[in-house]
Design a protein around this motif. Structure first.
Motif, PDB file in Angstrom:
ATOM      1  N   PHE A  23       0.869  -1.165   0.000  1.00 49.45           N
ATOM      2  CA  PHE A  23       0.000   0.000   0.000  1.00 49.45           C
ATOM      3  C   PHE A  23       0.910   1.220   0.000  1.00 49.45           C
ATOM      4  O   PHE A  23       1.838   1.307   0.810  1.00 49.45           O
ATOM      5  CB  PHE A  23      -0.886  -0.034   1.250  1.00 49.45           C
ATOM      6  N   SER A  24       0.677   2.156  -0.894  1.00 48.44           N
ATOM      7  CA  SER A  24       1.641   3.240  -1.122  1.00 48.44           C
ATOM      8  C   SER A  24       1.703   4.279  -0.014  1.00 48.44           C
ATOM      9  O   SER A  24       2.643   5.064   0.049  1.00 48.44           O
ATOM     10  CB  SER A  24       1.328   3.942  -2.448  1.00 48.44           C
ATOM     11  N   GLU A  25       0.704   4.290   0.887  1.00 49.65           N
ATOM     12  CA  GLU A  25       0.708   5.227   2.006  1.00 49.65           C
ATOM     13  C   GLU A  25       0.631   4.450   3.323  1.00 49.65           C
ATOM     14  O   GLU A  25       0.094   3.338   3.363  1.00 49.65           O
ATOM     15  CB  GLU A  25      -0.483   6.194   1.912  1.00 49.65           C
ATOM     16  N   PRO A  26       1.144   5.009   4.410  1.00 48.17           N
ATOM     17  CA  PRO A  26       1.101   4.293   5.695  1.00 48.17           C
ATOM     18  C   PRO A  26      -0.306   4.208   6.274  1.00 48.17           C
ATOM     19  O   PRO A  26      -1.180   5.005   5.928  1.00 48.17           O
ATOM     20  CB  PRO A  26       2.010   5.141   6.597  1.00 48.17           C
ATOM     21  N   ILE A  27      -0.502   3.228   7.143  1.00 50.07           N
ATOM     22  CA  ILE A  27      -1.756   3.086   7.877  1.00 50.07           C
ATOM     23  C   ILE A  27      -1.459   3.333   9.345  1.00 50.07           C
ATOM     24  O   ILE A  27      -0.632   2.654   9.957  1.00 50.07           O
ATOM     25  CB  ILE A  27      -2.370   1.682   7.682  1.00 50.07           C
ATOM     26  N   GLY A  28      -2.119   4.323   9.906  1.00 50.32           N
ATOM     27  CA  GLY A  28      -1.917   4.672  11.307  1.00 50.32           C
ATOM     28  C   GLY A  28      -3.020   4.098  12.175  1.00 50.32           C
ATOM     29  O   GLY A  28      -4.209   4.284  11.907  1.00 50.32           O
ATOM     30  N   VAL A  29      -2.644   3.374  13.219  1.00 48.75           N
ATOM     31  CA  VAL A  29      -3.610   2.744  14.117  1.00 48.75           C
ATOM     32  C   VAL A  29      -3.974   3.707  15.246  1.00 48.75           C
ATOM     33  O   VAL A  29      -3.099   4.262  15.915  1.00 48.75           O
ATOM     34  CB  VAL A  29      -3.042   1.439  14.705  1.00 48.75           C
TER      35      VAL A  29
END
Length: 331
Positions: A70-76
């Motif tokens: 996925f080209s962008e980060p995922i913030g939890v």
């Protein structure tokens, strides 16, 4: 003993909270959002429970594994309260542009059926299922039963004698025991606790005869020889507990468990969902994700958006039926 009736549902902690949830923000732009350049910024993943638990671990392992696909980060982001209702509500009301997702758990199915919230199972669009864990019948190592047949025979002869601990009234582990009553013709004394861990502690202390929680929540005590698992409520034996039979092997046709997966607001364009689903499939195949779940004895099961929707729909209906039979719905 042959019981033909089958249940496969998911339940979770029920709290007396009624939260209204709208079907999606009026500024969601669900029909106007373009997926041609999605994503262009970080995606927020709402976890409706506190850090440190199994749900949080699955979410963070997923976010980490998505980095390669996925080209962008995922913030939890943890948004706790109301047995998951606060986090679910925020996710439901988010702008439907793919930049705020929700880690859905079985609580999403139980809360509406218990009459605790205004949202329903269709207020989040499914992306992918990541995990599933069955309920298991676990007793003390020195309990008088060595087989599930002996356990159920004793329960049938002595109604309400056997005390089974659960994670709270209306939780998955409460209703898995209630389902067992229904299909096996038994009657237990259901003892609620504030979570599965306190119930297991009570079993270790001799205050209960059994618990119906997941294998992950008793694994350390099984390994130490303090507890023994009589049966697992799933279709097939687990690789880590190959010596533990399924209920179906004893003629009790019952599969009950919990799951976790990813969802987005219901008006999110399908093109965006497809991008997330494709990346999710690759993420769950990452060694890092597999290792985290394996370390915590959590089951890895992947289903795409359509498969996950089918799981929720089927479990929701069967859960509704069992809640009515158990007479525990909030008034």
């Amino acid at each position: 003993m042959k019981v033909k009736k089958s249940f496969n549902f998911i339940l979770a902690t029920a709290l007396t909270l009624g939260l209204a949830a709208c079907s999606g923000s009026s500024e969601s732009g669900g029909k106007n959002t373009s997926a041609s350049n999605y994503p262009t910024k970080q995606v927020e993943l709402i976890v409706p429970f506190a850090p440190g638990g199994g749900t949080d671990a699955v979410a963070r392992a997923y976010a980490d594994a998505m980095k390669n696909h996925f080209s962008e980060p995922i913030g939890v982001v943890n948004k706790t309260g109301g047995g998951g209702a606060i986090g679910f509500t925020e996710g439901i009301n988010a702008k439907a542009d793919g930049y705020k997702a929700t880690l859905i758990t079985g609580d999403f199915a139980i809360l509406p059926n218990m009459g605790l919230v205004s949202f329903n199972k269709d207020d989040l669009k499914t992306v992918a299922q990541l995990n599933a864990d069955p309920s298991a019948i676990t007793v003390s190592a020195d309990a008088p039963w060595d087989t599930v047949e002996e356990f159920l025979e004793d329960a049938q002869k002595n109604p309400e004698k056997i005390r089974i601990g659960n994670a709270g009234t209306g939780s998955i582990w409460h209703l898995s025991a209630a389902a067992l009553e229904d299909v096996a013709g038994t009657k237990f004394s259901h003892i609620p606790y504030d979570g599965a861990a306190p119930a297991v502690t009570a079993l270790l202390g001799g205050h209960l005869e059994a618990v119906t929680v997941s294998p992950a929540e008793v694994s350390a005590h099984i390994d130490s020889g303090k507890l023994k698992m009589l049966a697992i409520m799933t279709d097939e034996r687990l690789d880590k507990y190959k010596d533990v039979p399924t209920l179906k092997e004893s003629g009790v046709d019952l599969s009950v468990g919990t799951w976790r997966g990813v969802g987005v607001p219901k008006d999110t364009p399908q093109e965006i969902v497809d991008i997330l689903t494709e990346a999710s499939k690759k993420a769950v195949e990452e060694e890092t994700f597999i290792n985290v779940l394996d370390k915590m004895n959590l089951g890895l099961i992947y289903k795409d958006d359509k498969g996950f929707r089918e799981v929720i729909d089927n479990d929701y209906e069967l859960f509704s039926s069992l809640i009515a039979k158990s007479n525990i719905k909030q008034q």
